[in-house]
Motif scaffolding. Structure first.
Motif, PDB file in Angstrom:
ATOM      1  N   LEU A  59     -16.741 -12.854   0.901  1.00 14.25           N
ATOM      2  CA  LEU A  59     -16.929 -11.913  -0.201  1.00 14.25           C
ATOM      3  C   LEU A  59     -18.298 -12.064  -0.852  1.00 14.25           C
ATOM      4  N   GLN A  60     -18.930 -13.210  -0.688  1.00 16.81           N
ATOM      5  CA  GLN A  60     -20.251 -13.429  -1.277  1.00 16.81           C
ATOM      6  C   GLN A  60     -21.322 -12.623  -0.569  1.00 16.81           C
ATOM      7  N   SER A  61     -21.074 -12.254   0.663  1.00 16.05           N
ATOM      8  CA  SER A  61     -22.000 -11.420   1.430  1.00 16.05           C
ATOM      9  C   SER A  61     -21.189 -10.339   2.126  1.00 16.05           C
ATOM     10  N   ILE A  62     -20.602  -9.471   1.322  1.00 19.42           N
ATOM     11  CA  ILE A  62     -19.588  -8.539   1.809  1.00 19.42           C
ATOM     12  C   ILE A  62     -20.098  -7.583   2.877  1.00 19.42           C
ATOM     13  N   GLN A  63     -21.324  -7.090   2.716  1.00 21.22           N
ATOM     14  CA  GLN A  63     -21.832  -6.149   3.717  1.00 21.22           C
ATOM     15  C   GLN A  63     -22.001  -6.822   5.075  1.00 21.22           C
ATOM     16  N   LYS A  64     -22.567  -8.004   5.072  1.00 22.74           N
ATOM     17  CA  LYS A  64     -22.836  -8.709   6.329  1.00 22.74           C
ATOM     18  C   LYS A  64     -21.572  -9.333   6.927  1.00 22.74           C
ATOM     19  N   GLU A  65     -20.735  -9.917   6.091  1.00 25.24           N
ATOM     20  CA  GLU A  65     -19.604 -10.704   6.571  1.00 25.24           C
ATOM     21  C   GLU A  65     -18.289  -9.927   6.702  1.00 25.24           C
ATOM     22  N   ILE A  66     -18.189  -8.792   6.024  1.00 24.39           N
ATOM     23  CA  ILE A  66     -16.947  -8.018   6.085  1.00 24.39           C
ATOM     24  C   ILE A  66     -17.197  -6.606   6.608  1.00 24.39           C
ATOM     25  N   TYR A  67     -18.095  -5.857   5.939  1.00 22.76           N
ATOM     26  CA  TYR A  67     -18.303  -4.470   6.354  1.00 22.76           C
ATOM     27  C   TYR A  67     -18.918  -4.361   7.753  1.00 22.76           C
ATOM     28  N   LEU A  77       0.824  -1.212   0.000  1.00 25.98           N
ATOM     29  CA  LEU A  77       0.000   0.000   0.000  1.00 25.98           C
ATOM     30  C   LEU A  77       0.858   1.262   0.000  1.00 25.98           C
ATOM     31  N   TYR A  78       1.950   1.255   0.738  1.00 24.83           N
ATOM     32  CA  TYR A  78       2.846   2.414   0.736  1.00 24.83           C
ATOM     33  C   TYR A  78       3.373   2.694  -0.667  1.00 24.83           C
ATOM     34  N   SER A  79       3.596   1.641  -1.452  1.00 26.21           N
ATOM     35  CA  SER A  79       4.142   1.809  -2.797  1.00 26.21           C
ATOM     36  C   SER A  79       3.200   2.571  -3.720  1.00 26.21           C
ATOM     37  N   VAL A  80       1.924   2.631  -3.374  1.00 25.62           N
ATOM     38  CA  VAL A  80       0.954   3.376  -4.182  1.00 25.62           C
ATOM     39  C   VAL A  80       0.333   4.526  -3.387  1.00 25.62           C
ATOM     40  N   GLY A  81       1.032   4.988  -2.369  1.00 21.35           N
ATOM     41  CA  GLY A  81       0.647   6.203  -1.669  1.00 21.35           C
ATOM     42  C   GLY A  81      -0.459   6.086  -0.640  1.00 21.35           C
ATOM     43  N   VAL A  82      -0.759   4.875  -0.201  1.00 20.12           N
ATOM     44  CA  VAL A  82      -1.783   4.706   0.830  1.00 20.12           C
ATOM     45  C   VAL A  82      -1.056   4.467   2.156  1.00 20.12           C
ATOM     46  N   PHE A  83      -1.184   5.446   3.042  1.00 18.92           N
ATOM     47  CA  PHE A  83      -0.490   5.389   4.321  1.00 18.92           C
ATOM     48  C   PHE A  83      -1.485   5.203   5.462  1.00 18.92           C
ATOM     49  N   ARG A  84      -0.976   4.869   6.607  1.00 19.78           N
ATOM     50  CA  ARG A  84      -1.806   4.513   7.759  1.00 19.78           C
ATOM     51  C   ARG A  84      -2.699   5.660   8.236  1.00 19.78           C
ATOM     52  N   HIS A  85      -2.383   6.896   7.889  1.00 22.51           N
ATOM     53  CA  HIS A  85      -3.197   8.007   8.372  1.00 22.51           C
ATOM     54  C   HIS A  85      -4.569   8.074   7.697  1.00 22.51           C
ATOM     55  N   TYR A  86      -4.744   7.357   6.590  1.00 22.44           N
ATOM     56  CA  TYR A  86      -6.066   7.285   5.983  1.00 22.44           C
ATOM     57  C   TYR A  86      -6.967   6.424   6.858  1.00 22.44           C
ATOM     58  N   CYS A  87      -8.148   6.936   7.176  1.00 21.16           N
ATOM     59  CA  CYS A  87      -9.105   6.168   7.976  1.00 21.16           C
ATOM     60  C   CYS A  87      -9.409   4.839   7.298  1.00 21.16           C
ATOM     61  N   GLY A  88      -9.513   4.844   6.000  1.00 23.26           N
ATOM     62  CA  GLY A  88      -9.831   3.646   5.246  1.00 23.26           C
ATOM     63  C   GLY A  88      -8.723   2.604   5.237  1.00 23.26           C
ATOM     64  N   TYR A  89      -7.515   2.988   5.624  1.00 24.64           N
ATOM     65  CA  TYR A  89      -6.406   2.030   5.643  1.00 24.64           C
ATOM     66  C   TYR A  89      -6.735   0.851   6.548  1.00 24.64           C
ATOM     67  N   SER A  90      -7.135   1.128   7.777  1.00 25.40           N
ATOM     68  CA  SER A  90      -7.461   0.053   8.732  1.00 25.40           C
ATOM     69  C   SER A  90      -8.665  -0.746   8.257  1.00 25.40           C
ATOM     70  N   TYR A  91      -9.660  -0.056   7.709  1.00 20.93           N
ATOM     71  CA  TYR A  91     -10.844  -0.750   7.211  1.00 20.93           C
ATOM     72  C   TYR A  91     -10.458  -1.699   6.079  1.00 20.93           C
ATOM     73  N   PHE A  92      -9.642  -1.184   5.150  1.00 17.62           N
ATOM     74  CA  PHE A  92      -9.237  -1.999   4.005  1.00 17.62           C
ATOM     75  C   PHE A  92      -8.383  -3.181   4.453  1.00 17.62           C
ATOM     76  N   GLN A  93      -7.453  -2.930   5.357  1.00 16.11           N
ATOM     77  CA  GLN A  93      -6.611  -4.020   5.868  1.00 16.11           C
ATOM     78  C   GLN A  93      -7.462  -5.094   6.531  1.00 16.11           C
ATOM     79  N   ASP A  94      -8.382  -4.684   7.384  1.00 16.85           N
ATOM     80  CA  ASP A  94      -9.252  -5.655   8.051  1.00 16.85           C
ATOM     81  C   ASP A  94     -10.095  -6.426   7.040  1.00 16.85           C
TER      82      ASP A  94
END
Length: 114
Positions: free
Chosen positions: A38-46, A9-26
């Motif tokens: 992934l088949q039920s992304i809202q319920k199982e991931i989001y 992620l750092y290689s494409v400019g996404v750093f830990r200070h983005y709120c979405g970084y932790s969300y995306f990592q999780d």
């Protein structure tokens, strides 16, 4: 796996200070643990991420879209081609679900690594 994820992620400019970084990592790590989520992304991931960070599902998805936009703004289409072997990403921005799946497929190779 976490260090490799961070460096990617750092290689494409996404750093830990983005709120979405932790969300995306999780989201990616949840999908690595159980790809069927992934088949039920809202319920199982989001939803679990929203509960963890005491926010809404919509906010989780919005912040993951922000991460996607930063990735694409900083040459991430070439990273996606590298991760998938598909030139399709040179002309298209992935949906958040697709981005999570791409990263989960790639990082599942490193599962169990430190």
């Amino acid at each position: 796996m976490q260090a490799k994820f961070q460096n990617t992620l750092y290689s494409v400019g996404v750093f830990r200070h983005y709120c979405g970084y932790s969300y995306f990592q999780d989201a990616v790590f949840l999908a690595v643990e159980e790809p069927e989520r992934l088949q039920s992304i809202q319920k199982e991931i989001y939803l679990p991420i929203a509960k963890k960070y005491q926010t809404s599902i919509a906010n989780v998805e919005k912040n993951i879209r922000t991460v996607r936009d930063v990735i694409m703004k900083n040459g991430g289409e070439y990273l996606l081609v590298e991760l998938t072997g598909c030139r399709f990403w040179l002309d298209k921005k992935p949906y958040p679900k697709e981005l999570i799946e791409i990263f989960a497929n790639y990082f599942s190779r490193f599962q169990g690594s430190t």
